[in-house]
Design a protein around this motif. Structure first.
Motif, PDB file in Angstrom:
ATOM      1  N   GLY A   1       0.681  -1.203   0.113  1.00  0.00           N
ATOM      2  CA  GLY A   1       0.011   0.024  -0.024  1.00  0.00           C
ATOM      3  C   GLY A   1       0.731   1.324   0.071  1.00  0.00           C
ATOM      4  N   LEU A   2       1.801   1.337   0.863  1.00  0.00           N
ATOM      5  CA  LEU A   2       2.767   2.563   0.898  1.00  0.00           C
ATOM      6  C   LEU A   2       3.822   2.654  -0.591  1.00  0.00           C
ATOM      7  CD1 LEU A   2       3.943   4.787   2.582  1.00  0.00           C
ATOM      8  CD2 LEU A   2       5.740   3.202   3.205  1.00  0.00           C
ATOM      9  N   ALA A   3       4.050   1.380  -1.132  1.00  0.00           N
ATOM     10  CA  ALA A   3       4.749   1.391  -2.163  1.00  0.00           C
ATOM     11  C   ALA A   3       3.932   2.152  -3.293  1.00  0.00           C
ATOM     12  CB  ALA A   3       5.342  -0.063  -2.515  1.00  0.00           C
ATOM     13  N   PHE A   4       2.510   1.559  -3.323  1.00  0.00           N
ATOM     14  CA  PHE A   4       1.882   2.224  -4.594  1.00  0.00           C
ATOM     15  C   PHE A   4       1.685   3.693  -4.215  1.00  0.00           C
ATOM     16  CE2 PHE A   4       0.104  -1.984  -5.211  1.00  0.00           C
ATOM     17  CZ  PHE A   4       0.370  -1.952  -6.661  1.00  0.00           C
ATOM     18  N   ALA A   5       1.675   4.474  -2.883  1.00  0.00           N
ATOM     19  CA  ALA A   5       1.433   5.741  -2.665  1.00  0.00           C
ATOM     20  C   ALA A   5       2.829   6.290  -3.038  1.00  0.00           C
ATOM     21  CB  ALA A   5       1.191   5.743  -1.184  1.00  0.00           C
ATOM     22  N   MET A   6       3.946   5.631  -3.289  1.00  0.00           N
ATOM     23  CA  MET A   6       5.171   6.181  -3.365  1.00  0.00           C
ATOM     24  C   MET A   6       5.634   6.046  -4.937  1.00  0.00           C
ATOM     25  SD  MET A   6       7.199   5.021  -0.005  1.00  0.00           S
ATOM     26  CE  MET A   6       8.631   5.734  -0.536  1.00  0.00           C
ATOM     27  N   GLY A   7       4.492   5.494  -5.606  1.00  0.00           N
ATOM     28  CA  GLY A   7       4.764   5.447  -7.253  1.00  0.00           C
ATOM     29  C   GLY A   7       5.195   4.067  -7.722  1.00  0.00           C
ATOM     30  N   PHE A   8       4.986   3.293  -6.806  1.00  0.00           N
ATOM     31  CA  PHE A   8       5.512   1.775  -7.357  1.00  0.00           C
ATOM     32  C   PHE A   8       4.344   1.584  -8.591  1.00  0.00           C
ATOM     33  CE2 PHE A   8       4.799  -3.045  -6.546  1.00  0.00           C
ATOM     34  CZ  PHE A   8       6.104  -3.263  -7.287  1.00  0.00           C
ATOM     35  N   ALA A   9       5.169   0.915  -9.750  1.00  0.00           N
ATOM     36  CA  ALA A   9       4.360   0.487 -10.699  1.00  0.00           C
ATOM     37  C   ALA A   9       4.747  -0.584 -11.335  1.00  0.00           C
ATOM     38  CB  ALA A   9       4.795   1.961 -12.111  1.00  0.00           C
ATOM     39  N   PRO A  10       4.237  -1.787 -10.934  1.00  0.00           N
ATOM     40  CA  PRO A  10       4.476  -3.032 -11.584  1.00  0.00           C
ATOM     41  C   PRO A  10       3.678  -3.473 -12.423  1.00  0.00           C
ATOM     42  CG  PRO A  10       2.808  -3.155  -9.699  1.00  0.00           C
ATOM     43  CD  PRO A  10       3.125  -1.779  -9.826  1.00  0.00           C
ATOM     44  N   SER A  11       4.195  -4.159 -13.406  1.00  0.00           N
ATOM     45  CA  SER A  11       3.804  -4.971 -14.753  1.00  0.00           C
ATOM     46  C   SER A  11       3.114  -6.110 -14.530  1.00  0.00           C
ATOM     47  CB  SER A  11       4.790  -4.951 -15.697  1.00  0.00           C
ATOM     48  OG  SER A  11       5.931  -5.553 -15.417  1.00  0.00           O
ATOM     49  N   ALA A  12       3.122  -6.725 -13.336  1.00  0.00           N
ATOM     50  CA  ALA A  12       2.551  -7.841 -12.976  1.00  0.00           C
ATOM     51  C   ALA A  12       1.075  -8.135 -13.489  1.00  0.00           C
ATOM     52  CB  ALA A  12       2.547  -8.350 -11.509  1.00  0.00           C
ATOM     53  N   SER A  13       0.759  -9.531 -13.952  1.00  0.00           N
ATOM     54  CA  SER A  13      -0.510  -9.745 -14.416  1.00  0.00           C
ATOM     55  C   SER A  13      -1.202 -10.401 -13.239  1.00  0.00           C
ATOM     56  CB  SER A  13      -0.503 -10.790 -15.659  1.00  0.00           C
ATOM     57  OG  SER A  13       0.021 -12.020 -15.125  1.00  0.00           O
ATOM     58  N   ALA A  14      -2.471 -10.642 -13.505  1.00  0.00           N
ATOM     59  CA  ALA A  14      -3.356 -11.178 -12.149  1.00  0.00           C
ATOM     60  C   ALA A  14      -2.681 -12.687 -11.787  1.00  0.00           C
ATOM     61  CB  ALA A  14      -4.704 -11.460 -12.628  1.00  0.00           C
ATOM     62  N   LEU A  15      -2.116 -13.253 -12.752  1.00  0.00           N
ATOM     63  CA  LEU A  15      -1.672 -14.748 -12.441  1.00  0.00           C
ATOM     64  C   LEU A  15      -0.106 -14.212 -11.696  1.00  0.00           C
ATOM     65  CD1 LEU A  15      -1.793 -17.882 -12.765  1.00  0.00           C
ATOM     66  CD2 LEU A  15      -0.515 -17.566 -14.853  1.00  0.00           C
ATOM     67  N   ASP A  16       0.660 -13.175 -12.136  1.00  0.00           N
ATOM     68  CA  ASP A  16       1.870 -12.856 -11.439  1.00  0.00           C
ATOM     69  C   ASP A  16       1.412 -12.493 -10.091  1.00  0.00           C
ATOM     70  OD1 ASP A  16       3.350 -13.470 -13.635  1.00  0.00           O
ATOM     71  OD2 ASP A  16       3.032 -11.335 -14.345  1.00  0.00           O
ATOM     72  N   TRP A  17       0.374 -11.797  -9.785  1.00  0.00           N
ATOM     73  CA  TRP A  17       0.247 -11.285  -8.468  1.00  0.00           C
ATOM     74  C   TRP A  17      -0.447 -12.705  -7.689  1.00  0.00           C
ATOM     75  CZ3 TRP A  17       0.938  -7.107  -5.752  1.00  0.00           C
ATOM     76  CH2 TRP A  17       1.396  -6.037  -6.578  1.00  0.00           C
ATOM     77  N   LEU A  18      -0.807 -13.684  -8.092  1.00  0.00           N
ATOM     78  CA  LEU A  18      -1.218 -14.686  -7.561  1.00  0.00           C
ATOM     79  C   LEU A  18      -0.017 -15.688  -6.963  1.00  0.00           C
ATOM     80  CD1 LEU A  18      -3.611 -16.713  -6.408  1.00  0.00           C
ATOM     81  CD2 LEU A  18      -3.474 -17.816  -8.777  1.00  0.00           C
ATOM     82  N   ALA A  19       1.168 -15.506  -7.884  1.00  0.00           N
ATOM     83  CA  ALA A  19       2.253 -16.252  -7.744  1.00  0.00           C
ATOM     84  C   ALA A  19       2.996 -15.362  -6.788  1.00  0.00           C
ATOM     85  CB  ALA A  19       3.015 -16.237  -9.062  1.00  0.00           C
TER      86      ALA A  19
END
Length: 253
Positions: free
Chosen positions: A124-142
């Motif tokens: 949550g803090l990372a997203f607030a600081m500009g974190f921009a992952p390229s992960a797909s739904a399957l990647d997030w599950l992994a």
């Protein structure tokens, strides 16, 4: 002999007990959630500009900080297990015919839950600081699976350390290597930039392939070698911790 349903019911009771203890102890909550957040703010906002990692530092550091969040919640597990052993709680539970497995499993499961809460706060803090992952739904599950796996492995090893220690203080100290290992991995800077000796240690220690697997899943380019090494390390540590914990439990309880 306890049946499977009885063991599951006992495990659920022990889990509720340990969750209540965690919620009522502000120090545990600080170590598990707030301290990793403080570390993230310090490294990303204070030191991040000094590191050259080829991408936004928050993107590079977030996977490593997730692993750090796991390791920083382990002191509470070790001391709680040791308290149960040295203060006679486990012996009282044995008199009540509570399943042996539930006593240990309850601590491992609450450790995993605490790690997941801490990792959610980091993300949550990372997203607030500009974190921009390229992960797909399957990647997030992994990613979720890897975090659960490393938390489970670290939980069993920490339970074993807590059972083996003579006092709660020594149990807490026994977890210090697990807390420090992520700092000596590729969590915050690439291993290739480290000095001789430290670089080799970082490349072959357990947490580096876990960090690199999370980084590959979140940012793209996951390596099968890192995945295999991460799973192998987690499985090995979990088996070691389980065998050690059960053996120590049988001897001391």
């Amino acid at each position: 002999m306890s049946t499977v349903p009885t063991s599951l019911a006992d495990s659920a009771i022990m889990l509720r007990r340990n969750l209540r203890h965690t919620a009522r102890n502000p120090v545990v909550m600080f170590n598990a959630v707030l301290f990793p957040i403080a570390i993230m703010l310090m490294f990303v906002k204070v030191f991040g500009g000094a590191f050259s990692v080829g991408e936004d530092y928050v993107d590079y550091a977030t996977p490593g900080l997730l692993v750090m969040a796991v390791s920083h919640g382990l002191v509470a597990t070790a001391t709680a297990v040791n308290d149960d052993m040295t203060k006679g709680v486990i012996n009282r539970l044995k008199v009540m015919d509570v399943s042996r497995g539930s006593v240990l499993t309850g601590h491992v499961v609450v450790t995993t839950v605490r790690c997941l809460v801490s990792c959610a706060a980091i993300l949550g803090l990372a997203f607030a600081m500009g974190f921009a992952p390229s992960a797909s739904a399957l990647d997030w599950l992994a990613v979720f699976g890897v975090i659960v796996l490393v938390s489970f492995a670290a939980g069993w090893l920490t339970v074993a350390l807590g059972l083996a220690a003579k006092t709660a203080e020594s149990a807490g100290l026994a977890t210090v290597p697990l807390i420090m290992l992520p700092f000596l991995s590729s969590a915050l800077v690439p291993a290739a930039t480290m000095g001789a000796g430290v670089r080799q240690f970082a490349e072959y220690q357990p947490f580096t392939p876990v960090v690199e697997t999370l980084r590959g899943l979140l940012l793209g380019g996951v390596s099968s070698g890192d995945v295999i090494a991460a799973v192998a390390w987690c499985a090995g540590l979990a088996l070691l911790g389980y065998a050690w914990a059960v053996s120590t439990f049988d001897k001391r309880a």
